[in-house]
Write a protein that holds these residues in place. Structure first.
Motif, PDB file in Angstrom:
ATOM      1  N   GLN A  22       4.029   7.807  13.142  1.00  0.00           N
ATOM      2  CA  GLN A  22       5.640   8.052  12.914  1.00  0.00           C
ATOM      3  C   GLN A  22       6.266   8.767  11.859  1.00  0.00           C
ATOM      4  N   ILE A  23       6.001   8.656  10.962  1.00  0.00           N
ATOM      5  CA  ILE A  23       6.399   8.874   9.952  1.00  0.00           C
ATOM      6  C   ILE A  23       5.809  10.266   9.295  1.00  0.00           C
ATOM      7  N   ILE A  24       4.860  10.709  10.313  1.00  0.00           N
ATOM      8  CA  ILE A  24       4.461  12.622   9.444  1.00  0.00           C
ATOM      9  C   ILE A  24       5.524  12.789  10.707  1.00  0.00           C
ATOM     10  N   HIS A  25       5.459  12.683  12.158  1.00  0.00           N
ATOM     11  CA  HIS A  25       6.432  13.390  13.228  1.00  0.00           C
ATOM     12  C   HIS A  25       8.182  13.102  12.492  1.00  0.00           C
ATOM     13  N   ARG A  26       8.287  12.650  11.955  1.00  0.00           N
ATOM     14  CA  ARG A  26      10.035  12.616  11.600  1.00  0.00           C
ATOM     15  C   ARG A  26      10.324  13.227   9.997  1.00  0.00           C
ATOM     16  N   VAL A  67       0.319  -1.091  -0.408  1.00  0.00           N
ATOM     17  CA  VAL A  67       0.067   0.384  -0.175  1.00  0.00           C
ATOM     18  C   VAL A  67       1.249   1.373  -0.213  1.00  0.00           C
ATOM     19  N   THR A  68       0.085   2.859  -0.500  1.00  0.00           N
ATOM     20  CA  THR A  68       1.685   3.141  -0.346  1.00  0.00           C
ATOM     21  C   THR A  68       0.459   4.311  -0.071  1.00  0.00           C
ATOM     22  N   ALA A  69       1.143   5.514   1.229  1.00  0.00           N
ATOM     23  CA  ALA A  69       0.821   6.683   1.743  1.00  0.00           C
ATOM     24  C   ALA A  69       1.807   8.219   1.851  1.00  0.00           C
ATOM     25  N   THR A  70       1.229   9.370   1.675  1.00  0.00           N
ATOM     26  CA  THR A  70       2.091  10.126   0.637  1.00  0.00           C
ATOM     27  C   THR A  70       2.003  11.252   1.762  1.00  0.00           C
ATOM     28  N   LEU A 129      10.095   7.887   0.769  1.00  0.00           N
ATOM     29  CA  LEU A 129      10.316   8.765   2.078  1.00  0.00           C
ATOM     30  C   LEU A 129      11.796   7.267   3.117  1.00  0.00           C
ATOM     31  N   GLU A 130      10.304   6.033   2.783  1.00  0.00           N
ATOM     32  CA  GLU A 130      10.543   4.939   3.234  1.00  0.00           C
ATOM     33  C   GLU A 130       9.574   3.806   3.255  1.00  0.00           C
ATOM     34  N   PHE A 148       6.315   4.986   2.033  1.00  0.00           N
ATOM     35  CA  PHE A 148       5.484   5.939   2.223  1.00  0.00           C
ATOM     36  C   PHE A 148       6.445   7.125   0.887  1.00  0.00           C
ATOM     37  N   TYR A 149       5.541   7.850   1.026  1.00  0.00           N
ATOM     38  CA  TYR A 149       6.020   9.248  -0.649  1.00  0.00           C
ATOM     39  C   TYR A 149       6.273  10.088  -0.056  1.00  0.00           C
ATOM     40  N   GLU A 150       6.850  11.258  -0.299  1.00  0.00           N
ATOM     41  CA  GLU A 150       7.270  12.531  -0.366  1.00  0.00           C
ATOM     42  C   GLU A 150       6.250  12.731  -1.566  1.00  0.00           C
TER      43      GLU A 150
END
Ligand SMILES: [Zn+2]
Length: 173
Positions: free
Chosen positions: A151-155, A38-41, A98-99, A113-115
């Motif tokens: 975690q990804i948002i805070h990082r 899955v993706t999350a951006t 991103l990860e 996780f993309y930007e």
């Protein structure tokens, strides 16, 4: 999955490659149970990032990064951009991965996780979202679904802040 999709008979638990698998006793079918990608951006916008409010289970009414399941034969970055468009109305250009991570605890997915940066469209909640908004770091909602998203948002905010301090220093030097 409990029955063979070809023979429709109940699968047996067998050991293959040191792991217990469900396999068919009649044909060669093995249920490998590989994770679904899955993706999350993360979409930077107006000094914050875009989050969507979930309309579907799990975590209805919590906020999360836009994303979803990758379609058959779809490139993951294209999938990320498609999901963003469907959920937020924003056309985006994916800038980097991103990860890649896995939530564990029996949740059988791999999250990429993309930007991505907006290049068009207008922020409007789409099909799977009841709301969409831009949140600066100090405005982030307390009800963000999924540990990994949090975690990804805070990082991401931490790294972005460090990077901007770094560039300011560099300009001064
Ligand atoms: Zn079979």
């Amino acid at each position: 999955m409990k029955a063979c999709p070809y023979c429709a008979i109940v699968l047996n638990v067998v050991e293959i490659g040191g792991r217990e698998r469900l396999a068919c006793a009649t044909c060669e079918f093995v249920h490998w149970n590989n994770p679904k990608p899955v993706t999350a951006t993360v979409i930077p916008m107006d000094g914050g990032i875009v989050l969507v409010k979930r309309k579907c289970e799990p975590f209805v009414n919590d906020w999360c990064l836009p994303g979803g399941f990758i379609e058959a034969a779809e490139h993951p970055a294209e999938s990320a951009a498609r999901e963003v468009y469907e959920e937020t109305g924003l056309e985006v250009q994916v800038s980097r991965l991103l990860e890649a991570s896995a939530p564990g605890r029996g949740i059988n997915v791999i999250i990429l996780f993309y930007e991505a940066h907006p290049v068009g469209g207008k922020l409007i909640p789409g099909d799977d979202a009841s709301d969409a908004g831009v949140f600066k770091q100090h405005e982030l909602p307390t009800n963000i679904a999924f540990d990994l998203h949090r975690q990804i948002i805070h990082r991401w905010f931490k790294q972005t802040a460090e990077h901007s301090v770094g560039s300011r220093k560099a300009i001064k030097d």
